[in-house]
Design a protein around this motif. Structure first.
Motif, PDB file in Angstrom:
ATOM      1  N   SER A  86       0.833  -1.209   0.000  1.00 23.67           N
ATOM      2  CA  SER A  86       0.000   0.000   0.000  1.00 23.67           C
ATOM      3  C   SER A  86       0.866   1.255   0.000  1.00 23.67           C
ATOM      4  CB  SER A  86      -0.919  -0.001   1.221  1.00 23.67           C
ATOM      5  OG  SER A  86      -1.662   1.187   1.305  1.00 23.67           O
ATOM      6  N   VAL A  87       1.933   1.249   0.787  1.00 28.68           N
ATOM      7  CA  VAL A  87       2.841   2.402   0.818  1.00 28.68           C
ATOM      8  C   VAL A  87       3.482   2.593  -0.554  1.00 28.68           C
ATOM      9  CG1 VAL A  87       5.030   3.235   1.764  1.00 28.68           C
ATOM     10  CG2 VAL A  87       3.282   2.295   3.291  1.00 28.68           C
ATOM     11  N   GLN A 106       1.110   7.883  11.412  1.00 23.61           N
ATOM     12  CA  GLN A 106      -0.172   7.540  12.038  1.00 23.61           C
ATOM     13  C   GLN A 106      -1.210   7.120  10.996  1.00 23.61           C
ATOM     14  OE1 GLN A 106      -1.136  11.065  14.263  1.00 23.61           O
ATOM     15  NE2 GLN A 106       0.069  10.436  16.067  1.00 23.61           N
ATOM     16  N   MET A 107      -1.200   7.766   9.840  1.00 23.58           N
ATOM     17  CA  MET A 107      -2.152   7.441   8.788  1.00 23.58           C
ATOM     18  C   MET A 107      -1.977   5.987   8.330  1.00 23.58           C
ATOM     19  SD  MET A 107      -2.483   9.070   4.957  1.00 23.58           S
ATOM     20  CE  MET A 107      -0.931   8.299   4.472  1.00 23.58           C
ATOM     21  N   VAL A 108      -0.722   5.589   8.093  1.00 20.85           N
ATOM     22  CA  VAL A 108      -0.455   4.224   7.630  1.00 20.85           C
ATOM     23  C   VAL A 108      -0.763   3.214   8.732  1.00 20.85           C
ATOM     24  CG1 VAL A 108       1.323   2.659   6.765  1.00 20.85           C
ATOM     25  CG2 VAL A 108       1.272   5.041   5.999  1.00 20.85           C
ATOM     26  N   ALA A 145       3.647  -5.132  12.804  1.00 22.99           N
ATOM     27  CA  ALA A 145       3.676  -5.410  11.364  1.00 22.99           C
ATOM     28  C   ALA A 145       3.346  -4.169  10.543  1.00 22.99           C
ATOM     29  CB  ALA A 145       2.706  -6.542  11.027  1.00 22.99           C
ATOM     30  N   THR A 146       2.510  -3.280  11.068  1.00 21.65           N
ATOM     31  CA  THR A 146       2.173  -2.046  10.336  1.00 21.65           C
ATOM     32  C   THR A 146       3.176  -0.936  10.614  1.00 21.65           C
ATOM     33  OG1 THR A 146       0.709  -1.328  12.139  1.00 21.65           O
ATOM     34  CG2 THR A 146      -0.289  -2.561  10.335  1.00 21.65           C
ATOM     35  N   TRP A 147       3.869  -1.017  11.718  1.00 23.44           N
ATOM     36  CA  TRP A 147       4.776   0.054  12.113  1.00 23.44           C
ATOM     37  C   TRP A 147       5.945   0.196  11.136  1.00 23.44           C
ATOM     38  CZ3 TRP A 147       4.387   3.987  15.370  1.00 23.44           C
ATOM     39  CH2 TRP A 147       5.535   4.683  15.727  1.00 23.44           C
TER      40      TRP A 147
END
Length: 839
Positions: free
Chosen positions: A739-740, A762-764, A819-821
């Protein structure tokens, strides 16, 4: 032969179409292989996920196949039933000579009714090199019922299975080969058991496999008019043709009425029943295995979701290829078939890898933790790859390939032609539709992972609770061994008591030995049950005041196992035949049968009256109360137990006990217990006249075996749960990283317009955590519903345990956050100027 022109044209057309289809399929396979070869990282990632998911499924299915699906080796096995006793507490196997004769008489529904030992006992094979072998007593119909073909000789006749029918024995093929080297002249010779000669009648065929396994079989030789009510063997029979299981059960209810007429003291609330012998062998393992196959399917679904996401990402990179093909007239179905061919090819290769991985994994797992699973053989040797496992592998691979390939195939096969051809780069995917699909897959992954982790956490808590249970004895530094007592000397209590007395003196003199004792049963190994009457107390409901576990021990038994004497005294060397009969009872027995303000010590029990002539004895005085011990499983309540001095056992009971079970030696040591085994076995062999010992185990090993089933389930679900956690974390990371990558220009614009790095991060993170939290919510609801399936495997914890249902979602959310960080940090470090230059 000439065909009409129209038929000839149709045939040619059909053959051409088939040839074209096959050629197209082969071309698709070659194209797929080339593409996978050019993308080794992608291919390895997909094959790794598939091998893990399919391999886990194959591992569990191979056990299910061995336990549930493989037919028994007997002829027409579905028609063989085991006879059962029913009571207010449920149904249980077990037979007495009196019940066996009644079951034999039910010829309208069953035939070939046979008796056989519960687990067989040891037989002392004497001669040049004494050894203990596994012998099973059977009735003459046993070999006919279970379809034994003879390699040499014959089996017992009905006359030989009667009292005074002679000392006869049938050998198993394996024992014959091992002991006699396949000597074809063995029939008619003799074997010496405890110094007594037994004539060899025959050798069974190599394919005759039984449960329990045996080296030799001996005839039971029941007296036809026996009144023996002791339950020390089991019985089975074959349903007659056109007789259903329900009809047999109905007849068995009537048979109990006949039994009550013959024996008026029989419990009026009990009865008879039957069930398929395969169900008796498998027991409650069926439900556990089905739960495990369901759990491992969750792992496969998570792996499929991960692979589907990878394929969607890969398809996004091929969007121009599909757009050009569509513009050139390629049909949508043609592109779907090609993409599914690629998916199924991947799944088949992954399945082949999974077959090897799963089979090796389950054999390794069963070798270290067999879990008390029936029909799997020693160290899982019975778990093999047969046509069912191979067919399952192929079917699961194809279904898996379709499952994870269908969504990417449908999405990729309908590109927006104009939009795709106008794009200047390749950073846009297939749009919102596929973005939503990938997000839904992540939600599903997290939900399934949470269900597995909750199940694993509940079983881990069960494991901890079981290991906190106080068994009632100290298992550390205790070794046990069994000795089969055969021969005339040990049919009388005096001979056994003399052996125990002499052996205890010899073993106590061994350096490192602290205490030695003898019993007919061990803690956690089960035992025998007998009814009792409290002397002087009026009978109200039936001929007895109750029933309880019964065992016999020597002096020193409670000291050897550190079982406390709560009140009264222990047995002494003076509690022998001729002395006043005495008995010890457990705390649970005292609490159940006496009020708090009553003292059982000094009162008398009449034990086993009416069970059979062997058990007729005078009343015994209660001399003490001992601490409760778990004689069954640790997750079951303690039994109410009566213990008598072994030296005061009636001769008839001693003869029966020597025939159906071994004498068990219990030795407590001051050092590591295995160090004294050679010296102890030598002293026992000298004292007994050359009898060997067998089944040598420490009490720690017995403790471990008692929780083997729970440990096995816990280990498997933990592996599945943490595999699911890792796959879900990888899936979240992969989606957010992709996604990034797709949103580089958007992020660059946001930063150019003033968004700081913290806002981007924060958005991601929030984008990923929304999916994870949705999965957590759905998974928690599913876990509440599904954990009831493992409620029977839990101990010391409820299936809705709050601690588990709070901790697991928090842990899973923390993993999802990690995992999202990482993608979020990478997004926040983008250079806006470079991002805006990307097409």
């Amino acid at each position: 032969m000439l065909l009409p022109a129209c038929l000839s044209d149709r045939l040619c057309t059909r053959l051409v179409k088939r040839g074209t289809t096959l050629a197209t399929l082969l071309a698709d396979i070659r194209q797929a292989v080339r593409m996978f070869w050019k993308s080794p990282a992608f291919t390895l990632a997909v094959l790794g996920a598939l091998a893990l998911g399919i391999g886990a499924d194959i591992a569990i299915f191979s056990v299910v196949n061995a336990v549930l699906l493989k037919p028994l080796t007997y002829p027409d096995p579905d028609r063989i039933v085991q006879f059962l006793n029913t009571s207010r507490d449920g149904e249980f196997p077990g037979a007495s000579a009196t019940k066996f004769h009644v079951w034999q008489a039910q010829t309208s529904v069953v035939q070939d009714v046979a008796a056989y030992d519960f687990g067989g006992k040891g037989l002392n094979l004497t001669g040049t090199v004494p050894e203990q072998i596994h012998g099973v007593h059977v009735s003459e119909a046993y070999f006919r019922l279970f379809g034994a073909r003879m390699f040499l000789g014959r089996t017992f006749t009905p006359q030989e299975d009667m009292p005074h029918g002679g000392n006869l024995v049938v050998l198993s093929y394996g024992f014959w080969k091992r002991k006699f080297g396949g000597d074809s002249g063995i029939v008619g010779r003799t074997l010496s058991f405890s110094g007594e000669p037994y004539t060899i009648l025959g050798v069974t065929n190599q394919d005759f496999v039984t449960d329990p396994e045996a080296d030799v079989w001996l005839p039971f030789q029941f007296p036809p008019n026996s009144t023996d009510q002791a339950h020390y063997f089991t019985a089975a029979g074959r349903l007659k043709p056109r007789v259903s299981l329900e009809q047999a059960k109905a007849q068995m209810k009537l048979a109990y009425g006949e039994f009550k007429r013959l024996y008026p003291d029989a419990d009026p609330k009990s009865g008879f029943s039957v069930k398929p012998v395969k169900d008796a062998i498998v027991g409650d393992m069926r439900k556990s295995l089905l739960v495990l196959i369901g759990a491992v399917s969750f792992v496969l679904l998570i792996a499929c979701a991960n692979v589907a996401n990878l394929l969607m990402v890969r398809a996004a990179g091929r969007k121009r290829e599909f757009a050009i093909r569509a513009a050139m007239g390629a049909r949508r179905t043609r592109m779907i078939v090609q993409l599914l061919t690629e998916s199924i090819l991947l799944a088949l290769v992954g399945g082949a890898l999974g077959l090897g991985l799963g089979f090796a994994g389950v054999r390794w797992l069963l070798s270290i933790s067999p879990g008390g699973i029936p029909r799997i053989g020693e160290d899982g040797a019975g778990v093999t790859i047969d046509w069912r496992v191979a067919l399952f592998t192929i079917a699961v691979s194809i279904v898996t390939g379709i499952l994870f390939g269908l969504m990417p195939a449908f999405g990729a096969s309908r590109p927006d032609l104009a939009a795709t051809m106008n794009e200047g780069g390749s950073r846009s995917g297939f749009g919102l539709r596929q973005s939503k699909a990938r997000s839904l897959l992540i939600v599903g992954e997290v939900g399934l992972a949470l269900v597995l982790l909750v199940g694993a956490a509940l079983l881990i808590r069960t494991f901890i609770a079981l290991h906190r249970v106080q068994p009632g004895f100290d298992a550390h530094n205790v070794i046990t061994m069994e000795m089969a007592l055969n021969g005339p000397r040990y049919e009388k209590t005096a001979g056994v008591a003399q052996l125990i007395h002499e052996s205890r003196d010899r073993i106590r003199a061994i350096p490192g030995v602290e205490e030695v004792a003898v019993s007919n049963t061990l803690p956690l190994d089960g035992g025998f049950g007998l009814p009792f009457i409290v002397v002087g107390r009026p009978l109200k409901d039936g001929p007895y005041h109750g029933g309880g576990e019964w065992k016999a021990t020597s002096p020193g038994y409670f000291a050897a196992l550190h079982i406390p004497i709560v009140r009264g005294r222990d047995f002494t060397v003076n509690d022998v035949a001729g002395a006043p009969p005495v008995v010890l009872i457990s705390e649970a027995f005292a609490k159940k049968n006496w009020k708090k303000d009553e003292d059982p010590v000094g009162q008398q029990l009449l034990i086993g009256k009416g069970v059979g002539p062997e058990f007729e004895e005078p009343a015994r005085t209660i001399i003490g109360i001992v601490g409760d011990v778990h004689d069954g499983a640790l997750d079951e309540p303690v039994n109410e137990v009566m213990i008598i001095p072994l030296a005061q056992m009636a001769d008839g009971v001693m003869a029966l006990n020597s025939r159906i079970g071994p004498l068990i030696w219990v030795v407590r040591t001051r050092t590591e217990p295995h160090q004294v085994i050679p010296a102890v076995t030598e002293q026992l062999r000298n004292a007994s006249g050359g009898f060997p010992t067998a089944h040598i185990r420490t009490m720690d090993e017995i403790m471990m075996r008692s929780t083997a089933r729970q440990n096995f389930n816990m280990l498997l679900l933990s592996i599945f749960g943490f595999s699911a956690l890792a796959l879900a974390a990888i899936g979240i990371y992969g989606l957010m990283a992709y996604s990034v990558t797709q949103r580089v220009r958007e992020i660059g614009i946001r930063m150019a317009l003033g968004a700081d790095r913290r806002h981007i991060r924060q958005m991601v993170v929030w984008q990923g955590m929304r999916l994870a939290l949705a999965g957590v919510v759905l998974g928690t609801g599913a876990a509440f519903a599904l954990t009831r399936l493992i409620a029977s495997s839990l101990y010391g914890v409820k299936s809705w345990d709050p601690a588990v249902f709070i901790t697991v979602p928090i842990v899973l959310s923390a993993v999802a956050l990690a995992a999202t960080w990482l993608p979020a940090v990478r997004a926040s470090k983008l250079d806006p100027m470079k991002a805006l230059r990307i097409d």
